[in-house]
Design an enzyme around this catalytic site. Structure first.
Site, PDB file in Angstrom:
ATOM      1  N   GLU A   1     -12.695   3.805   1.845  1.00 20.19           N
ATOM      2  CA  GLU A   1     -12.538   5.249   1.643  1.00 20.19           C
ATOM      3  C   GLU A   1     -13.888   5.951   1.704  1.00 20.19           C
ATOM      4  O   GLU A   1     -14.217   6.767   0.840  1.00 20.19           O
ATOM      5  CB  GLU A   1     -11.853   5.523   0.288  1.00 20.19           C
ATOM      6  CG  GLU A   1     -10.434   4.995   0.227  1.00 20.19           C
ATOM      7  CD  GLU A   1      -9.733   5.330  -1.085  1.00 20.19           C
ATOM      8  OE1 GLU A   1     -10.426   5.553  -2.090  1.00 20.19           O
ATOM      9  OE2 GLU A   1      -8.510   5.380  -1.084  1.00 20.19           O
TER      10      GLU A   1
ATOM     11  N   GLU B   1      -2.904   1.550   1.451  1.00 17.41           N
ATOM     12  CA  GLU B   1      -2.685   1.538   0.004  1.00 17.41           C
ATOM     13  C   GLU B   1      -1.494   2.437  -0.297  1.00 17.41           C
ATOM     14  O   GLU B   1      -1.645   3.656  -0.433  1.00 17.41           O
ATOM     15  CB  GLU B   1      -3.910   2.060  -0.765  1.00 17.41           C
ATOM     16  CG  GLU B   1      -5.110   1.160  -0.730  1.00 17.41           C
ATOM     17  CD  GLU B   1      -6.237   1.658  -1.650  1.00 17.41           C
ATOM     18  OE1 GLU B   1      -6.046   2.658  -2.375  1.00 17.41           O
ATOM     19  OE2 GLU B   1      -7.312   1.026  -1.638  1.00 17.41           O
TER      20      GLU B   1
END
Ligand SMILES: *[C@@H]1O[C@H](CO)[C@@H](O)[C@H](O)[C@H]1NC(C)=O
Ligand SMILES: *[C@@H]1O[C@H](CO)[C@@H](O)[C@H](O)[C@H]1NC(C)=O
Ligand SMILES: *[C@@H]1O[C@H](CO)[C@@H](O)[C@H](O)[C@H]1NC(C)=O
Ligand SMILES: *[C@@H]1O[C@H](CO)[C@@H](O)[C@H](O)[C@H]1NC(C)=O
Ligand SMILES: *[C@@H]1O[C@H](CO)[C@@H](O)[C@H](O)[C@H]1NC(C)=O
Ligand SMILES: *[C@@H]1O[C@H](CO)[C@@H](O)[C@H](O)[C@H]1NC(C)=O
Ligand SMILES: *[C@@H]1O[C@H](CO)[C@@H](O)[C@H](O)[C@H]1NC(C)=O
Length: 651
Positions: free
Chosen positions: A182, A262
């Site tokens: 991320e 995710e």
């Protein structure tokens, strides 16, 4: 002729075989928007499991349960700070045996999506980065800062060659490898850093392996997180509109498989905030929608596990995560099957074949009952066994890292420079204490300072009185701009209008002292000064219990409950089980895996209670129960009208 013909057939078979992908291959098919495994169209249904949060003896059980749910892959991070606690000293043994974990996954029949960082977030101390990186005070983590890059290069030079044989094309289970984590949510937006990592990973792992990035499902995140040559994927939870959530990935990655790296089955907790739960129905519905679209999905987490020891991270404004990383996942912290597990299995059944046969059952838990705890020395009394290196003196306070300590507790000692006959404020600036400071004057507990919550307490005493401040590192920030999270007294403290100076600082090896059984009972001559009703100086307690005879299959897993205790740390037979904080919640019990218990000798429980146990005139006890409580009412002693973690938006 015959020979020749056989030769021809063999050659043909080899060519044919290879063109069908008999030598293992895993690739992105950009024409057909899918992955291909050995040439065949492939959709992964994966679940996250972090080996670093589960005792090694339970890895196989958890992996089998994941396989039986119908998953064809698992996903794990590799936490750098777990494997290189001291620069240049690597630990890949016991619970840290990554290769063993990869082999087990393969044996069970699961592919692996590996996320080796270097940064991993993961609600893990400092997002997996080793605290020793902070030795360079102004280091810019997750950037092309030369000192950071040098450390990353060295670590990856160790890790990546180790995992290379486990790549799918080399006969192993690893189908894809994530670069960073991320990155688009981080302020630095240093494309050269991502390019450097991309080259580094390629140089060790080869050209064939699918390398990818993961970012929040928004163009804003993908802007700094995705770069050419790394396959861009997104992450989002069951609250999202699935079609809309994949749109940013499509914009950045016009062709290739849809991937949610995710998909949140639950959510994380913080001390002092309510326990997170996500309904099985909601998870099942969104999962079904994604699988129907042909998307590849990783369920984060499939089993959360436990932040044993000091490994939890924290979010900002500072809020530490508790010991349990249960995550309300389909398998509980202890590996138990849940309603969510079966709901997910039913969804997977609609899209792919789910293995037949018995699912490994939930492991039994045992209530060993109450254990009487005897008060041992206070931290201040035990400095000779706790501080092996002896104290360091300096005019102004130094941090944990200045004293080469990464985790746990440090004691700061000074004296009152003047008579404080009336209550005099002992104060820190905002964010001056990282993270909680237990203050006593001449052995008398006087108060607790807490990072950005309690900045001032009142002190009385004569000039020259000894001031002891035990500072607790409650876990480093693992997300956002503030991951350079120094611990200890990171600012000067003031007493009234004066700066407190002339510190004697003790780096504490508490884990070692507990392991070696060095903590003794209080000497009779040393009387506790009478303490204020609500507080006493940090002190150790010890007790032991015997596993009963004649009951089959003991020892079994259990949970330790500390109802009449306030806040602290627990060890069982020297194993650091984690932090407890029932006065804040929501976690009330800590998972105790059977493998740390013994039937051959009494089991030793050590508690470091930081604020004072609330046992009254009764002897203090801890209780071993068979039921976890992770969702008690939160007793926040401060207002929490604040937003903790931007990814909550994506739920
Ligand atoms: C390596 O890690 C394992 C598992 O946590 C631990 O038991 C062992 O003591 C460690 N080894 C060293 C040399 O620190
Ligand atoms: C979900 O998003 C898609 C694409 O943006 C949109 O067409 C659709 O109406 C949305 N569905 C709902 C229920 O909001
Ligand atoms: C400290 O004592 C002063 C004077 O008694 C009082 O006004 C103040 O509220 C106290 N501060 C704290 C933090 O207890
Ligand atoms: C403490 O104050 C001194 C003198 O003003 C200053 O030099 C020092 O940097 C301060 N230390 C910290 C940690 O702020
Ligand atoms: C601190 O220590 C120095 C050197 O020992 C001494 O001169 C000074 O007076 C001390 N300061 C205080 C406030 O005790
Ligand atoms: C508990 O401590 C006692 C006394 O030091 C020791 O004899 C015993 O072996 C310990 N128990 C375990 C399970 O290590
Ligand atoms: C806590 O969790 C248990 C077990 O899932 C549940 O039965 C109970 O109702 C929950 N309590 C609260 C206060 O949410």
């Amino acid at each position: 002729m015959l020979l020749l013909r056989t030769g021809c057939v063999l050659l043909l078979l080899m060519l044919f075989g290879r063109s069908l992908g008999e030598s293992p291959s895993f690739t992105v098919d950009y024409q057909n928007d899918c992955f291909r495994k050995d040439g065949e169209k492939f959709q992964y249904i994966s679940g996250s499991i972090h080996y670093n949060r589960i005792p090694r003896v339970y890895w196989k059980d958890r992996l089998l349960k994941m396989y039986m749910a119908g998953l064809n892959a698992i996903q794990t991070y590799v936490p750098w700070n777990y494997h290189e606690e001291v620069p240049g000293l690597y630990n890949f043994s016991g619970d840290r045996d990554l290769e063993h974990f990869l082999k087990l996954a393969q044996d069970v029949g699961l592919l692996v999506i590996l996320r080796p960082g270097p940064y991993i977030c993961a609600e893990w101390d400092m997002g997996g980065l080793p605290a020793w990186l902070l030795k360079k005070k102004d280091i810019v983590l997750r950037s092309t800062d030369p000192d950071y890059i040098a450390a990353v290069d060295k670590w990856m030079g160790k890790l990546l060659p180790m995992i290379k044989p486990y790549l799918y094309q080399n006969g192993g289970p690893i189908i894809t490898v994530q670069v960073e984590n991320e990155y688009g949510s981080y302020f630095a937006c240093d494309y050269n850093y991502m390019r450097h990592l991309s080259k580094l990973f390629r140089s060790y792992l080869g050209d064939e392996v699918v390398l990818f990035t993961t970012d929040g499902a928004g163009l804003g995140y993908l802007k700094c997180g995705s770069i050419q040559d790394l396959y861009a994927t997104v992450d989002f939870g069951p609250g999202a509109n699935v079609t809309a959530a994949f749109e940013p990935q499509r914009q950045v990655q016009p062709h290739g498989p849809l991937v949610n790296s995710e998909f949140y089955t639950g959510w994380l907790d913080h001390w002092g905030s309510r326990h997170s739960v996500v309904s099985p129905t909601q998870v099942a519905k969104a999962l079904s929608e994604m699988l129907l679209m042909g998307a590849n999905v990783n369920l984060y987490m499939f089993i959360g596990g436990t932040n044993f020891g000091y490994w939890n991270g924290a979010n900002t404004p500072y809020a530490a995560q508790p010991t349990s990383y249960d995550y309300d996942a389909p398998l509980t912290e202890a590996g138990d099957l849940t309603e969510k597990y079966f709901a997910i299995r039913e969804v997977i059944k609609m899209y792919s074949k789910v293995p037949e046969g018995p699912i490994p059952p939930t492991t039994p838990k045992y209530a060993y009952g109450a254990v009487t705890m005897k008060k041992l020395q206070t931290v201040s009394d035990a400095l000779d066994v706790l501080s092996l290196s002896g104290p360091v003196k300096s005019i102004h306070p130094q941090t944990f890292i200045d004293l080469n300590q990464a985790f746990g507790f440090m004691l700061y000692r000074t004296t009152l420079p003047m008579d404080c006959t009336t209550p005099t404020p002992l104060s820190s600036p905002l964010n001056g204490v990282h993270d909680r400071a237990y203050v006593s004057v001449d052995g008398l507990a006087v108060g607790i300072l807490e990072r950005d919550k309690v900045l001032s307490i009142n002190v009385t005493g004569k000039a020259g009185s000894q001031v002891d401040i035990l500072v607790e590192n409650m876990g480093r920030v693992n997300y956002g701009k503030q991951i350079n999270d120094f611990k200890g007294l990171v600012s000067n403290l003031t007493l009234g209008a004066d700066l407190l100076t002339n510190w004697t600082m003790y780096s504490l090896s508490i884990d070692e002292a507990v392991m070696k059984g060095l903590l003794g009972e209080k000497e009779l001559a040393l009387f506790d000064p009478p303490q204020p009703a609500d507080l006493s100086p940090p002190a150790f307690y010890g007790g032991s219990f015997v596993i009963p005879d004649g009951i089959p299959d003991l020892p079994q897993d259990t949970y330790i409950k500390l109802s009449s205790w306030r806040k602290g740390q627990i060890w069982i037979n020297g194993f650091n089980v984690g932090r407890y904080w029932p006065t804040r919640g929501p976690q009330m019990t800590l998972f105790v895996p059977a493998n740390i218990l013994s039937t051959a000798a009494p089991n030793n429980v050590t508690v470091l209670e930081l604020e004072g146990a609330l046992c009254g005139s009764e002897p203090c006890t801890v209780e071993f129960t068979n039921t976890p409580i992770l969702n008690a009412t939160v007793q926040s002693d401060y207002k929490q009208h604040r937003r903790l973690f931007v990814k909550e938006d994506l739920l």
